[in-house]
Write an enzyme that holds these catalytic residues in place. Sequence first.
Site, mmCIF file in Angstrom:
data_model
loop_
_atom_site.group_PDB
_atom_site.id
_atom_site.type_symbol
_atom_site.label_atom_id
_atom_site.label_comp_id
_atom_site.label_asym_id
_atom_site.label_seq_id
_atom_site.Cartn_x
_atom_site.Cartn_y
_atom_site.Cartn_z
ATOM 1 N N ASP A 36 -6.855 3.765 3.889
ATOM 2 C CA ASP A 36 -7.945 2.729 3.707
ATOM 3 C C ASP A 36 -9.105 2.885 4.652
ATOM 4 O O ASP A 36 -9.765 3.755 4.601
ATOM 5 C CB ASP A 36 -7.056 1.410 3.505
ATOM 6 C CG ASP A 36 -8.194 0.482 3.345
ATOM 7 O OD1 ASP A 36 -9.217 0.286 2.853
ATOM 8 O OD2 ASP A 36 -7.633 -0.885 3.363
ATOM 9 N N GLU A 65 0.885 10.523 2.519
ATOM 10 C CA GLU A 65 0.730 8.890 2.673
ATOM 11 C C GLU A 65 0.387 8.337 1.191
ATOM 12 O O GLU A 65 0.058 9.302 0.144
ATOM 13 C CB GLU A 65 -0.712 8.794 3.450
ATOM 14 C CG GLU A 65 -0.469 8.060 4.744
ATOM 15 C CD GLU A 65 -0.001 6.893 4.680
ATOM 16 O OE1 GLU A 65 0.658 6.318 3.684
ATOM 17 O OE2 GLU A 65 -0.280 5.951 5.634
ATOM 18 N N ASP A 66 0.450 7.128 0.956
ATOM 19 C CA ASP A 66 0.185 6.346 -0.350
ATOM 20 C C ASP A 66 -1.306 6.362 -0.527
ATOM 21 O O ASP A 66 -1.954 6.687 -1.412
ATOM 22 C CB ASP A 66 0.825 5.366 -0.624
ATOM 23 C CG ASP A 66 0.729 4.236 0.594
ATOM 24 O OD1 ASP A 66 0.210 4.531 1.753
ATOM 25 O OD2 ASP A 66 1.104 3.121 0.377
ATOM 26 N N ARG A 77 5.646 -2.785 -6.128
ATOM 27 C CA ARG A 77 5.715 -1.214 -5.866
ATOM 28 C C ARG A 77 6.420 -0.631 -7.067
ATOM 29 O O ARG A 77 6.167 0.694 -7.333
ATOM 30 C CB ARG A 77 6.757 -1.178 -4.701
ATOM 31 C CG ARG A 77 6.348 -1.624 -3.513
ATOM 32 C CD ARG A 77 7.259 -1.206 -2.481
ATOM 33 N NE ARG A 77 6.919 -1.812 -1.246
ATOM 34 C CZ ARG A 77 6.165 -1.576 -0.311
ATOM 35 N NH1 ARG A 77 5.001 -0.758 -0.481
ATOM 36 N NH2 ARG A 77 6.066 -2.544 1.044
ATOM 37 N N PHE A 124 -8.553 -3.754 -3.905
ATOM 38 C CA PHE A 124 -7.321 -3.647 -3.763
ATOM 39 C C PHE A 124 -6.251 -3.180 -4.815
ATOM 40 O O PHE A 124 -6.797 -3.514 -6.161
ATOM 41 C CB PHE A 124 -6.718 -4.974 -3.332
ATOM 42 C CG PHE A 124 -5.386 -5.163 -2.660
ATOM 43 C CD1 PHE A 124 -5.246 -4.736 -1.628
ATOM 44 C CD2 PHE A 124 -4.316 -5.405 -3.457
ATOM 45 C CE1 PHE A 124 -3.978 -4.730 -0.650
ATOM 46 C CE2 PHE A 124 -2.945 -5.357 -2.859
ATOM 47 C CZ PHE A 124 -2.794 -5.037 -1.534
HETATM 48 P P1 IMP Z 1 -5.546 1.932 6.845
HETATM 49 O O1 IMP Z 1 -4.753 2.052 8.183
HETATM 50 O O2 IMP Z 1 -6.469 1.040 6.881
HETATM 51 O O3 IMP Z 1 -5.886 3.361 6.458
HETATM 52 O O4 IMP Z 1 -4.399 1.424 5.757
HETATM 53 C C1 IMP Z 1 -3.175 2.108 5.422
HETATM 54 C C2 IMP Z 1 -2.131 1.064 4.873
HETATM 55 O O5 IMP Z 1 -2.718 -0.227 4.295
HETATM 56 C C3 IMP Z 1 -1.573 1.642 3.753
HETATM 57 O O6 IMP Z 1 -0.637 2.694 4.126
HETATM 58 C C4 IMP Z 1 -1.205 0.748 2.775
HETATM 59 O O7 IMP Z 1 0.234 0.380 3.239
HETATM 60 C C5 IMP Z 1 -2.048 -0.451 3.088
HETATM 61 N N1 IMP Z 1 -3.011 -0.623 2.175
HETATM 62 C C6 IMP Z 1 -4.505 -0.300 2.255
HETATM 63 N N2 IMP Z 1 -5.148 -0.602 0.977
HETATM 64 C C7 IMP Z 1 -4.216 -0.830 0.144
HETATM 65 C C8 IMP Z 1 -4.217 -1.305 -1.367
HETATM 66 O O8 IMP Z 1 -5.283 -1.583 -1.769
HETATM 67 N N3 IMP Z 1 -3.190 -1.650 -1.787
HETATM 68 C C9 IMP Z 1 -2.032 -1.838 -1.301
HETATM 69 N N4 IMP Z 1 -1.815 -1.413 0.113
HETATM 70 C C10 IMP Z 1 -2.860 -0.915 0.836
#
Ligand code: IMP
Length: 177
Positions: A106, A102-103, A168, A155
């Site tokens: 959050d 995963e990147d 990106r 962010f």
């Molecule tokens: P989660 O489900 O809240 O853990 O969010 C995961 C997804 O939200 C990631 O795979 C990203 O695509 C997006 N995301 C969350 N935070 C950021 C950020 O700071 N920058 C860009 N994308 C984010």
Amino acid sequence: MSVVTVKDKSFETYLDEATIQKRIKELAAKINTDYSGKKPLFIAILNGSFMFASDLFKHITIEAELSFIKLASYKGMKSSGNVVTSIGMDDDLFGKEVIIVEDIVDTGKTLYSFLPKLMHQQPKSLKIATLLHKSEATEYPLQLDYIGFVIPNKFVVGYGLDYDGLGRNLKEIYQLV
Ligand code: IMP
């Protein structure tokens, strides 16, 4: 420190290229050791993880496979954020040593919703490698096995991560000013 504009917002350098690459080498070295004698299947989650997956995989020296999948969620009046399906999930995971790539984690909701679908296929093991972890924002209990950087709840863009589809392509990771 440099400042870039992505769409309508300013971002400043947070993690430079050398720092990111050094950490990725360390993560790969740990994975090479942990999976010595095994043949893991890396599953990278698109779009955000494409750069991380590519750089990480270059430093994997054990036998390994790599697949990419995309997660799709309902987009109604308001996106529920619930992951309902995956696109490109054509590997049979039964008995495999799977590493999700995963990147960023959050809230953790994306992976938390998706993991049961993977577990259903009865992989031998399932671990998660994420480049970034917003630990203060995480609401869903997830075990993250390989973490590149724990970052504040701000962010970020670059190195595969986008702001409204843009940014990106940046080699470094930038934080909202
Ligand atoms: P989660 O489900 O809240 O853990 O969010 C995961 C997804 O939200 C990631 O795979 C990203 O695509 C997006 N995301 C969350 N935070 C950021 C950020 O700071 N920058 C860009 N994308 C984010």
